[in-house]
Scaffold this active site. Structure first.
Site, short mmCIF file in Angstrom:
data_model
loop_
_atom_site.label_atom_id
_atom_site.label_comp_id
_atom_site.label_asym_id
_atom_site.label_seq_id
_atom_site.Cartn_x
_atom_site.Cartn_y
_atom_site.Cartn_z
N ASP A 173 0.94 -1.12 -0.01
CA ASP A 173 0.01 0.04 -0.15
C ASP A 173 1.01 1.20 -0.18
O ASP A 173 1.60 1.31 0.82
CB ASP A 173 -0.90 -0.02 1.27
CG ASP A 173 -1.85 1.25 1.19
OD1 ASP A 173 -1.52 2.11 0.89
OD2 ASP A 173 -3.31 0.82 1.51
N HIS A 174 1.14 1.84 -1.14
CA HIS A 174 2.07 2.93 -1.08
C HIS A 174 1.75 4.07 -0.24
O HIS A 174 2.86 4.87 0.04
CB HIS A 174 2.32 3.37 -2.80
CG HIS A 174 1.29 4.44 -3.15
ND1 HIS A 174 0.04 4.09 -3.47
CD2 HIS A 174 1.39 5.81 -2.96
CE1 HIS A 174 -0.46 5.53 -3.87
NE2 HIS A 174 0.23 6.38 -3.39
N HIS A 236 -6.05 2.65 1.05
CA HIS A 236 -5.11 3.93 1.65
C HIS A 236 -5.85 4.62 2.85
O HIS A 236 -5.16 4.76 3.77
CB HIS A 236 -4.82 4.91 0.58
CG HIS A 236 -4.23 4.55 -0.82
ND1 HIS A 236 -3.38 3.42 -0.71
CD2 HIS A 236 -4.48 4.73 -1.94
CE1 HIS A 236 -3.00 3.13 -1.80
NE2 HIS A 236 -3.58 4.01 -2.74
#
Ligand code: BG6
Length: 484
Positions: A173-174, A236
């Site tokens: 999950d960046h 996010h």
């Protein structure tokens, strides 16, 4: 995320499926080069790019040159990058990878469309590429979207975990690679005064916003099948929510932190059918402008159905049913083509008792507010009440603000540095475990079900979203924190 000083990564080969794609060129390879510049990547890291286009090592190296930070590190790293052309739906490419790899450590990065995640992991396992013998590691990194709803996420987890171990799986999950997101945990658990008021006794509500000014652009095909809710919320925004709402872990170990986050996500109250209608708002942008940029209506985007019901904006009210957060609403919103790029978490505290000020001109004390600004201009801002100079007791809010840029050198990072470094070091803290992913989907499944019918409200580009989003808060006597 290391609690101790960092040392260089062990010898390994990073095999990237989607090796000539955008993610690899713009974010992954530049991040490796940045790590190399920081002395955190040894000169024994090899990279193999796999792609469907014809080409050789020189072709890939030239493609990667564009975004890589130049210098001695890049020159050396570049010479250790090789290319394999092939079709990853066929077994031949996995045999070729096996021949090229040999016996050492390897990490397989799936920078490909989500329908290939399951099949590639199975093929890697079938080819014996995921076997960990002795101290050798074999790991797989999986980009988002991980599933499309609860059932598909569970099915994908089951499929993957049938052939590899959870300890080998790094679900990306960046947002967790963003320095300021990681800072939330330090801010919470390293400041005694903050943790003392971090509960429903003192906090009135929490707002989490990820607003973008960009439109859907060239991603119509992906986006129309996805929408704002799936694209941003269970991943996010829920990661941000978990950072804010989790209980203190017993240590900084990956599983201690991930278990606390999973527990928090499981505590998100599932909305009833009626609540899913009243407490979730969706919007779709029309034609218009963001600043001076012309935006065409979402439904006119290439590869988007002209009668598309896909939302480009979502706003939700949720509750986290734990002792700490009982009764505190968490308002979440995200959308494209909005007035400002703004990723922030706003904690609004409860008002003080007014009794003390009853005989003074202070008749209205705005609540204290703490803002974690994640993008742009990373920082933290605390609204603090002070007395206005003069003989009368008059109060006003001033800002105690901390800007990252004033204290630390930031920038020039792609956001993937920590994630890639941690993966190579075998630290899974910043990666999503299967149960976290499923808890996220489970929390929004009632909304996905409710949204199978009806459609989004239109909104103007350059606005803060549809009117329904403001009404959602107005019904509770509240307002959204202003964008920008
Ligand atoms: C991605 C979404 O995961 O995150 C995109 O698919 C979105 O739609 C992006 O634009 C936002 O990330 P960032 O780091 O630019 O805030």
């Amino acid at each position: 995320m290391k609690a101790v000083a960092s040392k260089p990564t062990p010898p390994a080969t990073l095999v990237i499926f989607g090796g000539s794609g955008d993610l690899t060129r713009r974010l992954l390879v530049p991040a490796i080069a940045n790590l190399c510049n920081d002395g955190l990547i040894g000169n024994d890291l090899q990279i193999i790019g796999i792609g469907s286009r014809e080409g050789d090592d020189a072709m890939l190296r030239e493609l990667l040159d564009e975004f890589a930070p130049k210098g001695a590190c890049w020159d050396s790293l570049r010479s250790r990058i090789t290319y394999l052309a092939g079709d990853f739906t066929q077994p031949a490419i996995f045999d070729a990878v096996k021949d090229k790899l040999g016996e050492g450590n390897a990490a397989f990065y799936l920078a490909v469309a989500p329908q290939f995640f399951g099949p590639i992991v199975e093929s890697l396992a079938q080819a014996g590429l995921m076997e960990e013998t002795g101290s050798r590691f074999r790991r797989v990194l999986i980009e988002k979207p991980f599933g499309h709803d609860l059932a598909s996420a569970q099915a994908l987890n089951a499929r993957i975990l049938k052939v590899v171990d959870e300890a080998q799986v790094y679900r990306i999950d960046h947002f967790l690679g963003k320095e300021t997101v990681q800072n939330i945990m330090v801010a919470r658990f390293a400041n005694a005064w903050l943790e003392a008021v971090w509960n429903s006794r003192y906090i009135d509500n929490v707002q989490i916003t990820a607003a973008e000014t960009v439109d859907v652009g060239t991603r119509g095909a992906f986006y129309d099948a996805t929408g704002a809710l799936r694209d941003m919320v269970p991943n996010h925004l829920f990661q941000l929510l978990a950072m804010i709402a989790m209980e203190p872990p017993n240590d900084f170990g990956a599983d201690a932190i991930r278990s606390e986050k999973a527990k928090t996500l499981r505590a998100i109250r599932k909305p009833t059918e009626d609540e899913a209608k009243t407490d979730a708002v969706r919007g779709q942008y029309q034609a218009g402008k963001v600043d001076d940029r012309k935006i065409k209506a979402y439904a006119k985007t290439d590869d988007v159905a002209a009668d598309s019901r896909t939302e480009t904006f979502a706003a939700l009210k949720l509750y986290v049913d734990t002792w700490r957060w009982a009764g505190v609403p968490f308002y979440l919103r995200t959308g494209k083509a909005l007035a400002a790029r703004d990723t922030e978490i706003v904690i609004t505290f409860k008002p003080v008792p007014m009794a003390l000020f009853r005989d003074t001109p202070v008749d209205d004390l705005p609540p204290n507010r703490l803002v974690f600004q994640l993008q742009p201009n990373e920082g933290v801002d605390l609204g603090f009440m002070v007395k206005k100079p003069g003989p009368a007791i008059q109060a006003t809010t001033v800002s105690l603000d901390f800007a990252y840029a004033d204290h630390f050198k930031i920038g020039g990072r792609t956001g993937y540095e920590t994630l890639l470094y941690d993966m190579l070091m075998g630290d899974q803290t910043l990666f999503q475990r299967a149960d976290q992913i499923e808890a996220g989907w489970a929390a929004i499944q009632p909304i996905l079900d409710a949204w199978a019918k009806g459609g989004p409200e239109p909104y103007k580009p350059g606005s803060a979203g549809p009117a329904g989003a403001d009404e959602l808060l107005a019904r509770d006597g509240r307002e959204w924190h202003q964008l920008g």
